[in-house]
Design a protein around this motif. Structure first.
Motif, PDB file in Angstrom:
ATOM      1  N   UNK A  23      -9.007  -7.480 -42.672  1.00  0.00           N
ATOM      2  CA  UNK A  23      -9.882  -6.958 -41.439  1.00  0.00           C
ATOM      3  C   UNK A  23     -11.384  -6.781 -41.545  1.00  0.00           C
ATOM      4  N   UNK A  24     -11.716  -6.507 -42.966  1.00  0.00           N
ATOM      5  CA  UNK A  24     -12.965  -6.165 -43.142  1.00  0.00           C
ATOM      6  C   UNK A  24     -14.325  -6.842 -42.637  1.00  0.00           C
ATOM      7  N   UNK A  30     -17.223  -7.682 -35.309  1.00  0.00           N
ATOM      8  CA  UNK A  30     -17.255  -7.128 -33.898  1.00  0.00           C
ATOM      9  C   UNK A  30     -18.527  -5.907 -34.029  1.00  0.00           C
ATOM     10  N   UNK A  31     -18.679  -5.248 -35.094  1.00  0.00           N
ATOM     11  CA  UNK A  31     -19.631  -4.096 -34.963  1.00  0.00           C
ATOM     12  C   UNK A  31     -20.976  -4.491 -34.733  1.00  0.00           C
ATOM     13  N   UNK A  32     -21.407  -5.617 -35.645  1.00  0.00           N
ATOM     14  CA  UNK A  32     -22.713  -6.124 -35.397  1.00  0.00           C
ATOM     15  C   UNK A  32     -22.755  -6.853 -34.084  1.00  0.00           C
ATOM     16  N   UNK A  84      -3.637  -9.815 -30.321  1.00  0.00           N
ATOM     17  CA  UNK A  84      -3.729  -8.358 -29.516  1.00  0.00           C
ATOM     18  C   UNK A  84      -4.424  -7.495 -30.893  1.00  0.00           C
ATOM     19  N   UNK A  85      -4.070  -7.800 -31.947  1.00  0.00           N
ATOM     20  CA  UNK A  85      -4.676  -6.687 -33.081  1.00  0.00           C
ATOM     21  C   UNK A  85      -6.168  -6.915 -33.009  1.00  0.00           C
ATOM     22  N   UNK A  86      -6.899  -8.131 -33.028  1.00  0.00           N
ATOM     23  CA  UNK A  86      -8.045  -8.519 -33.271  1.00  0.00           C
ATOM     24  C   UNK A  86      -8.887  -7.948 -31.681  1.00  0.00           C
TER      25      UNK A  86
END
Length: 320
Positions: A23-24, A30-32, A84-86
């Motif tokens: 996930x890291x 996603x954050x960037x 769905x998780x992503x």
């Protein structure tokens, strides 16, 4: 390659090739991506006015590569959203970046050391995206080198390539920002990676896949972090691009063409004026003096009237 064994990099390349992005690394990507959306002009106003439009734009930033490559491969463009998780992870990050109380999440992730690490992790995911697109195209088109390059490029830089559509979601229309008109650094480096991995996949590049993954990943991460540390926004390929453009694609200069046309027009006008002036200078020597005398003899009507009145006055005085 023997060089990798000599430098003890063979195990490192195998370990990198087996590294999981979830996930890291996906979280960093996603954050960037969501932070890049937030820093777009007018994005905060759209987030306050229409949260759904803001969320949809964020999903285009996060999954744009998969959506564009799916369209090009004649597959469902919503297939990347089937995980769905992503999608849930990206949605949570979107909410925290835009709506966290006191803006704590964005303030923390915007710190330069944190952002530097997140950006480096995002560059690692670029390798997997490009390689995944090339491998997917190779499974359907064995000899389609151009198709592999296009799909790998779309999957790695799809967020930038569909930026005009994403801007429409936020009510902005700027066709001059099209990535094909003026490519940014991520789009260029992704295209180079797509070419390299496509050549390796078709056996035109004699290098093993995990070795190429290590070389490409190290180059992208080091180059991006060095650009952030030095504060430079120019592409490292700018000198090469300038030489290639001047050599093969410059063509005739518009300014040179316009200057040539202007000089031709001026030359033609000057010749016509000279031709028109020839009869004036070829007249007899006495003609100019006669003309001047004739012009001196011709007075204006007002002057002739004054002279006639003075003559009448003189005649009246003589008669008196």
């Amino acid at each position: 390659m023997d060089l990798f064994r000599v430098l003890n990099l063979d195990e490192l390349s195998h370990g990198l090739a087996g590294l999981s992005m979830f996930p890291y690394f996906d979280t960093a990507h996603y954050t960037v991506s969501v932070m890049a959306l937030r820093e777009q002009p007018g994005a905060l106003e759209v987030a306050r006015r229409s949260p759904f439009a803001c969320w949809f734009s964020s999903m285009l930033y996060c999954f744009g590569g998969g959506i564009l490559s799916g369209l090009m491969m004649a597959e469902a463009p919503i297939a990347p959203l089937s995980n769905s998780i992503n999608v849930l992870m990206a949605s949570v990050i979107w909410y925290l970046v835009f709506y966290c109380p006191q803006d704590m999440v964005y303030s923390c992730t915007a710190l330069f050391p944190v952002r530097l690490v997140l950006t480096g992790m995002k560059e690692v995911t670029r390798t997997w995206k490009v390689l995944g697109g090339v491998a997917e195209a190779h499974s359907k088109y064995k000899d389609g080198l151009l198709v592999m390059i296009a799909i790998g490029w779309a999957k790695g830089a799809g967020g930038g390539l569909i930026s005009n559509f994403e801007q429409l979601v936020r009510g902005v229309w700027k066709p001059e920002t099209n990535e094909l008109l003026k490519m940014t650094y991520p789009t260029k480096i992704t295209l180079i990676g797509a070419v390299l991995f496509a050549l390796q996949q078709t056996q035109y590049l004699a290098i093993q896949k995990h070795h190429l993954m290590l070389l490409y990943t190290v180059f992208t991460v080091v180059n991006k972090t060095s650009m952030m540390l030095t504060g430079s926004s120019s592409s490292p390929f700018a000198p090469i691009e300038s030489v290639v453009h001047r050599t093969f694609f410059a063509g005739p200069s518009p300014s040179f063409t316009s200057e040539t046309k202007t000089s031709v027009v001026k030359k033609g006008t000057g010749e016509s004026l000279n031709r028109a002036a020839v009869p004036e200078t070829s007249k007899a020597p006495g003609s100019s003096s006669k003309t001047a005398a004739h012009n001196r003899g011709k007075g204006s009507p007002k002057k002739a009237k004054v002279q006639s009145e003075s003559t009448e006055t003189d005649s009246c005085k003589k008669s008196d």
